[in-house]
Write a protein that holds these residues in place. Sequence first.
Motif: not given
Length: 222
Positions: A2-3, A21-28, A30-43
Motif C-alpha cells: 500500500g505505501f 532515507w529508507v529502502q522500500a519494505p519487501a513485506q507488508d 515490514s511496512e507496517r512496522t515502519f509506519f509504527r515508528f513514524l506514528d510513535a515518534a509523532e505521538q
Amino acid sequence: MGFEAGSMNAEGEAVWIYGKWVQAPAQDRSERTFFRFLDAAEQLLAGRHWHEVSVQEIVRRAKASVGSFYNRFSDKTALLHCLDDRLGLECEVTIHHLMTELEACPALIVEMPGIVISLLIRLCTERRGVIRALDLAQKMSAADSFSGLGPRFDTALETLSAFMREHDEQFAAYSSSAIALAFREVFWLARENLLYENPDMNERALHKSLLHHFEASLKDKS
C-alpha cells in the motif's frame, strides 16, 4: 503493497516516497512496522521536543526492537526526514482533495482563502510537535537538508493557486506565484503564533488576522 495513502505514478501505482532515507519494505509487515515508528515518534513529539525523544522511547512506543529500528533508519534524523516527507505528502493530498470538491461546487472557490487558512490552523494545531521539530531542524541543519514541510507542500500551493486563477476572476489579476507566496506567509504566521508566540490565541481571531494578511499580501504583490 500500500505505501500508506501515498503518492501515485502515471500508471496509478503506489510510489514509495521515502527512498532517499529508507529502502522500500519487501513485506507488508515490514511496512507496517515502519509506519509504527513514524506514528510513535509523532505521538512523543506531541508533548516534547525532538532532542528530548530518544530512539529507545520511539522503539518502546512502537512496540518494536532497537535492531528493527536501525534496520530501517540510519539514525533518528533519518526518521525525522521521513516525517517531513509524510507531512508534505498529506498536505498535497488534502489540497488535491479540496480542489476536487470545489470543482463540484465552484461557487465556494471565492471562499478558498478562508478554507485554506482554516486547514493551516488545524495543521499547526494537530501536528504541532512534528512541525516544531522540523522547524528547528531546518534552522540548525545544512542548507536544504530540511524543507520544513517538504517540496510537495510548495508544489501543492502552486497548483492550488493556478486553480484559483483559472476558476475565479477575483484571483485572475494575480500570478500563481503571488497567491502561493501569500498562502506560505499565512502558514508561517500561523506556525509562529500557534507554536511559539501565542499558542492559546483564539482561533477565530487568528483566522481573521491571517485572512487580512493574505488579502493585504496579494494587494502588495499586484
